[in-house]
Design a protein around this motif. Structure first.
Motif, PDB file in Angstrom:
ATOM      1  N   ASP A 183     -33.279 -69.234  82.262  1.00 17.14           N
ATOM      2  CA  ASP A 183     -33.178 -67.778  82.421  1.00 17.14           C
ATOM      3  C   ASP A 183     -33.229 -67.358  83.888  1.00 17.14           C
ATOM      4  OD1 ASP A 183     -32.945 -67.395  79.677  1.00 17.14           O
ATOM      5  OD2 ASP A 183     -35.107 -67.148  79.404  1.00 17.14           O
ATOM      6  N   GLU A 184     -34.127 -67.952  84.656  1.00 12.97           N
ATOM      7  CA  GLU A 184     -34.244 -67.627  86.077  1.00 12.97           C
ATOM      8  C   GLU A 184     -32.991 -68.055  86.844  1.00 12.97           C
ATOM      9  OE1 GLU A 184     -37.860 -69.370  87.617  1.00 12.97           O
ATOM     10  OE2 GLU A 184     -38.839 -68.974  85.696  1.00 12.97           O
ATOM     11  N   GLU A 208     -29.939 -65.844  85.976  1.00 12.76           N
ATOM     12  CA  GLU A 208     -30.017 -64.544  86.649  1.00 12.76           C
ATOM     13  C   GLU A 208     -29.509 -64.641  88.086  1.00 12.76           C
ATOM     14  OE1 GLU A 208     -33.488 -61.456  88.040  1.00 12.76           O
ATOM     15  OE2 GLU A 208     -33.762 -62.507  86.132  1.00 12.76           O
ATOM     16  N   ARG A 232     -25.638 -65.319  88.123  1.00 10.48           N
ATOM     17  CA  ARG A 232     -24.824 -64.146  87.766  1.00 10.48           C
ATOM     18  C   ARG A 232     -24.384 -63.371  89.015  1.00 10.48           C
ATOM     19  NH1 ARG A 232     -22.738 -64.878  83.462  1.00 10.48           N
ATOM     20  NH2 ARG A 232     -24.011 -65.329  81.660  1.00 10.48           N
TER      21      ARG A 232
END
Length: 82
Positions: A58-59, A62, A65
């Motif tokens: 997830d980190e 992010e 992106r």
């Protein structure tokens, strides 16, 4: 480009999947058959990015992106699909 990254790279050799580069925060200290970039570098365009660090997906997603305009896939998701 930990063990999982190197293993994936080896598994994809001689397949139709072309690995363009790897991404690692320690890019300067990694020796590989492919180019290794850090997250601070300008990342060349690719069709997809596979994140092998499943614990921090997830980190990492992010941050990626902001850098790439392609699908960002977890290695864990790929393995569960098989």
């Amino acid at each position: 480009m930990s063990y999982a990254g190197e293993t994936l790279l080896n598994e994809l050799k001689d397949t139709m999947v072309h690995v363009v580069y790897g991404i690692d925060n320690n890019a300067g200290g990694i020796y590989s058959d492919i180019d290794i970039f850090s997250m601070e570098d300008n990342l060349p365009p690719v069709d997809a990015v596979v994140v092998t660090a499943t614990t921090y997906f997830d980190e990492i997603e992010e941050k990626l992106r902001e850098k790439v305009d392609c699908p960002i896939i977890s290695l864990e998701d790929i393995l569960y699909e098989i």
